[in-house]
Design a protein around this motif. Structure first.
Motif, PDB file in Angstrom:
ATOM      1  N   THR A 120      -3.749 -59.286 -28.485  1.00 32.69           N
ATOM      2  CA  THR A 120      -4.824 -60.236 -28.187  1.00 32.69           C
ATOM      3  C   THR A 120      -6.182 -59.643 -28.531  1.00 32.69           C
ATOM      4  OG1 THR A 120      -5.182 -59.414 -25.931  1.00 32.69           O
ATOM      5  CG2 THR A 120      -3.468 -61.092 -26.218  1.00 32.69           C
ATOM      6  N   ASN A 121      -7.196 -60.502 -28.492  1.00 36.29           N
ATOM      7  CA  ASN A 121      -8.582 -60.038 -28.628  1.00 36.29           C
ATOM      8  C   ASN A 121      -8.913 -59.021 -27.540  1.00 36.29           C
ATOM      9  OD1 ASN A 121      -9.044 -61.718 -30.790  1.00 36.29           O
ATOM     10  ND2 ASN A 121     -10.501 -63.054 -29.755  1.00 36.29           N
ATOM     11  N   VAL A 122      -9.915 -58.195 -27.826  1.00 39.89           N
ATOM     12  CA  VAL A 122     -10.400 -57.218 -26.848  1.00 39.89           C
ATOM     13  C   VAL A 122     -11.801 -57.636 -26.399  1.00 39.89           C
ATOM     14  CG1 VAL A 122     -11.506 -55.669 -28.531  1.00 39.89           C
ATOM     15  CG2 VAL A 122     -10.573 -54.723 -26.402  1.00 39.89           C
ATOM     16  N   LYS A 123     -12.151 -57.320 -25.155  1.00 43.88           N
ATOM     17  CA  LYS A 123     -13.495 -57.664 -24.662  1.00 43.88           C
ATOM     18  C   LYS A 123     -14.217 -56.385 -24.248  1.00 43.88           C
ATOM     19  CE  LYS A 123     -12.725 -62.451 -23.315  1.00 43.88           C
ATOM     20  NZ  LYS A 123     -12.809 -63.471 -22.260  1.00 43.88           N
ATOM     21  N   PHE A 124     -14.763 -55.672 -25.239  1.00 42.75           N
ATOM     22  CA  PHE A 124     -15.586 -54.512 -24.904  1.00 42.75           C
ATOM     23  C   PHE A 124     -16.892 -55.009 -24.274  1.00 42.75           C
ATOM     24  CE2 PHE A 124     -13.490 -52.482 -28.829  1.00 42.75           C
ATOM     25  CZ  PHE A 124     -12.493 -51.893 -28.070  1.00 42.75           C
ATOM     26  N   ASP A 125     -17.377 -54.283 -23.267  1.00 40.69           N
ATOM     27  CA  ASP A 125     -18.608 -54.683 -22.576  1.00 40.69           C
ATOM     28  C   ASP A 125     -19.860 -54.169 -23.268  1.00 40.69           C
ATOM     29  OD1 ASP A 125     -17.208 -56.008 -20.563  1.00 40.69           O
ATOM     30  OD2 ASP A 125     -16.940 -54.151 -19.422  1.00 40.69           O
ATOM     31  N   ASN A 126     -19.691 -53.088 -24.042  1.00 42.44           N
ATOM     32  CA  ASN A 126     -20.847 -52.402 -24.608  1.00 42.44           C
ATOM     33  C   ASN A 126     -20.830 -52.498 -26.122  1.00 42.44           C
ATOM     34  OD1 ASN A 126     -22.726 -50.352 -25.492  1.00 42.44           O
ATOM     35  ND2 ASN A 126     -22.570 -49.435 -23.446  1.00 42.44           N
ATOM     36  N   ILE A 127     -21.956 -52.827 -26.714  1.00 41.61           N
ATOM     37  CA  ILE A 127     -22.015 -52.940 -28.179  1.00 41.61           C
ATOM     38  C   ILE A 127     -21.672 -51.613 -28.843  1.00 41.61           C
ATOM     39  CG2 ILE A 127     -24.499 -52.425 -28.371  1.00 41.61           C
ATOM     40  CD1 ILE A 127     -22.463 -55.030 -30.442  1.00 41.61           C
ATOM     41  N   ASN A 128     -21.877 -50.504 -28.150  1.00 40.33           N
ATOM     42  CA  ASN A 128     -21.569 -49.185 -28.721  1.00 40.33           C
ATOM     43  C   ASN A 128     -20.069 -48.937 -28.887  1.00 40.33           C
ATOM     44  OD1 ASN A 128     -24.299 -48.455 -28.862  1.00 40.33           O
ATOM     45  ND2 ASN A 128     -24.301 -47.833 -26.711  1.00 40.33           N
TER      46      ASN A 128
END
Length: 561
Positions: A375-383
């Protein structure tokens, strides 16, 4: 219908950087691919499409090539490649390489020479323009942000780059350059590879007058796409490539072609055209694009999706051929985009969208991890993101167009890095992808979603894909039968028939989490039926004239007249 092995094949795309790391440096490599060939053989695929493994400074993750005849150090050596090729062929799997010849890296020897002086022999390998006012020659915007023109102080001229400034466009008007490309293609085909997926190949012919592009509301740069997509000499160039190279080998070819229409698709893939076998169009993956493209996505309707597929299915029915795909290295994960990635519906909807795609006419493509329901991933940080397109969009759009929350919604839904998180092989640290630190973080859901668990579970998405691939090999109607949409206006059910002579299949897919009623159209008649495959338990004897579908249910029937 002309029969061909590539029409009957199922293709599996490998994005090497994220597939499998054999040496613990956190980056997938060629030996890692070799290790997993038995896994791919068990799945049943026929062809591997290998994203670029050539020498590259990695400005665009390998799509900026500095040496077309060598292997990227991070991926291994040419000997590693030869061993992989041999093992794949030993398992009956062909290798299709990525051909990236709209542009090269600015670190390629050709470009290094080209920028030295205006009379350098390599100058015309690229597209250089001088202006009297010091402004770029056109107002076109580049795919990764900014202008398509980069000023080079050494010769006081601009060079064209439709993508990153480190990806200067090659000048296909130059026959010497074209011959260099053909020589390079022969090098790989003589080595034993089986064909090419051609990156943005319909961009190679530009309108040599270089007109200004239309500037749409809210945009800084003009849209120059109509002056380089499907350009004036594109068919001439592809026919020349076919004559000089492709016709001399038993190849598979697919052109990635943003902005291609069905009418153009017929020209590119027609049996009598001597160009390519098939094209990737982008119409369905653009569904829901908002004012800022994919970065502010909007809801889309199933009737829109059906209309696009129907147009291409019918349009290329005679003499052309379709590529069938839900996802690739540039698209979000298939289940998150087209199905439902919730814990409740992930497996069922993953099987449903696979049924819909693999039962259409065309050659189906599986993107790595799709077969286990990643599935898609939801990173919280643009870094935590690595993709140049994503990082540039965040920089450009949060400054004056979209809020942080709005752009992150778009990134979570559509960023290319959704497809680039490492393949989840098992529940061990880093999903078994690497013993080191992965180049991009693993999706945290790997402990539940991984290949080891999927292979062990007979009811998994993996085994469903395996069955779909076997059905394709056993039923000619799936490959060569005509496609006809039924229940065209329904917003929940995607249903169609496939017909070859007296053989007919009925495919029923519920794209919703509701329980809509399927009603058999009056023009679909049968005397007996056989349930060929379904993603939920279905009563073989249940009448099909009218029945409710469970959320994300899919069924395929063989109808006897």
């Amino acid at each position: 219908m002309n029969k061909a092995w590539w029409k009957e094949s199922v293709i599996y795309q490998i994005y090497p950087r994220s597939f499998n790391d054999s040496n613990g440096d956190g980056i997938g490599d060629i030996n890692g691919i070799t290790e997993k060939i038995p896994y791919l053989s068990e799945l049943g695929i026929d062809v591997i499409w290998l994203s670029p493994v050539y020498k590259s400074p990695n400005d665009d993750n390998g799509y900026d090539i500095s040496d077309y005849r060598d292997i990227m150090d991070e991926f291994g050596t040419m000997l590693d490649f030869d061993i992989m090729l041999s093992k794949a062929h030993g398992h009956g799997i062909k290798i299709m390489m990525d051909l990236v010849v709209n542009h090269s890296s600015d670190e390629h020897d050709w470009f290094r020479e080209s920028r030295k002086s205006k009379d350098n022999p390599y100058r015309d390998y690229y597209i250089w323009k001088k202006t009297d006012n010091g402004e770029p020659p056109t107002n076109w915007g580049a795919a990764f942000g900014g202008s398509v023109w980069e000023y080079d102080e050494q010769t006081s001229e601009f060079y064209l780059h439709l993508f990153s400034k480190k990806q200067p466009d090659l000048n296909w008007e130059n026959p010497v350059l074209r011959n260099e490309v053909y020589e390079m293609m022969r090098f790989w085909l003589d080595k034993g590879i089986d064909g090419f997926r051609m990156d943005v190949i319909n961009f190679i012919s530009k309108d040599s007058s270089y007109p200004q592009g239309e500037i749409r509301e809210g945009h800084k740069y003009g849209d120059g796409s109509k002056y380089y997509m499907n350009g004036p000499r594109i068919h001439e160039f592809l026919q020349e490539m076919n004559k000089e190279v492709l016709s001399q080998y038993d190849t598979i070819t697919v052109g990635e072609m943003p902005g291609v229409t069905v009418e153009e698709g017929k020209l590119y893939t027609g049996d009598d055209r001597s160009e390519l076998n098939m094209v990737f169009h982008f119409e369905h993956v653009g569904l829901g694009d908002g004012r800022f493209g994919k970065w502010d996505p909007h809801p889309w309707r199933l009737t829109e999706l059906k209309e696009i597929f129907n147009k291409w299915q019918k349009g290329l029915e005679k003499g052309g051929w379709n590529s069938l795909y839900w996802s690739n290295h540039d698209q979000p994960r298939a289940i998150s985009r087209w199905g439902n990635d919730s814990e409740e519906h992930r497996v069922t909807s993953g099987k449903m969208i696979a049924t819909c795609l693999h039962l259409m006419q065309g050659t189906p493509y599986i993107y790595q991890g799709e077969e286990i329901g990643m599935t898609n991933v939801k990173f919280d940080n643009i870094n935590d993101y690595r993709d140049i397109e994503t990082l540039n969009a965040y920089r450009d759009l949060t400054s004056d167009s979209l809020t942080h929350d709005k752009i992150f919604k778009g990134i979570h839904e559509r960023s290319r890095d959704n497809a680039r998180t490492p393949v989840q092989w098992d529940a061990s640290p880093n999903a078994g992808f690497t013993d080191g630190t992965p180049w991009i973080n693993v999706n945290p859901n790997y402990e539940k979603i991984n290949a080891e668990a999927a292979v062990k579970d007979e009811d998994s998405i993996f085994h469903y894909y395996k069955k779909l691939i076997q059905l394709r090999k056993q039923n000619e109607v799936i490959v060569y039968g005509t496609f006809d949409l039924v229940m065209e206006g329904d917003e929940q059910i995607f249903a169609f028939t496939r017909t070859l002579g007296g053989d007919q299949l009925l495919v029923i897919c519920n794209f919703s989490n509701c329980t809509p009623i399927f009603k058999l159209p009056g023009n679909v008649r049968y005397t007996s039926k056989q349930l060929l495959i379904s993603n939920l338990t279905a009563d073989e004897n249940e009448p099909i004239e009218e029945f409710p579908l469970m959320p994300y249910e899919a069924r395929v029937y063989r109808l006897k007249k």
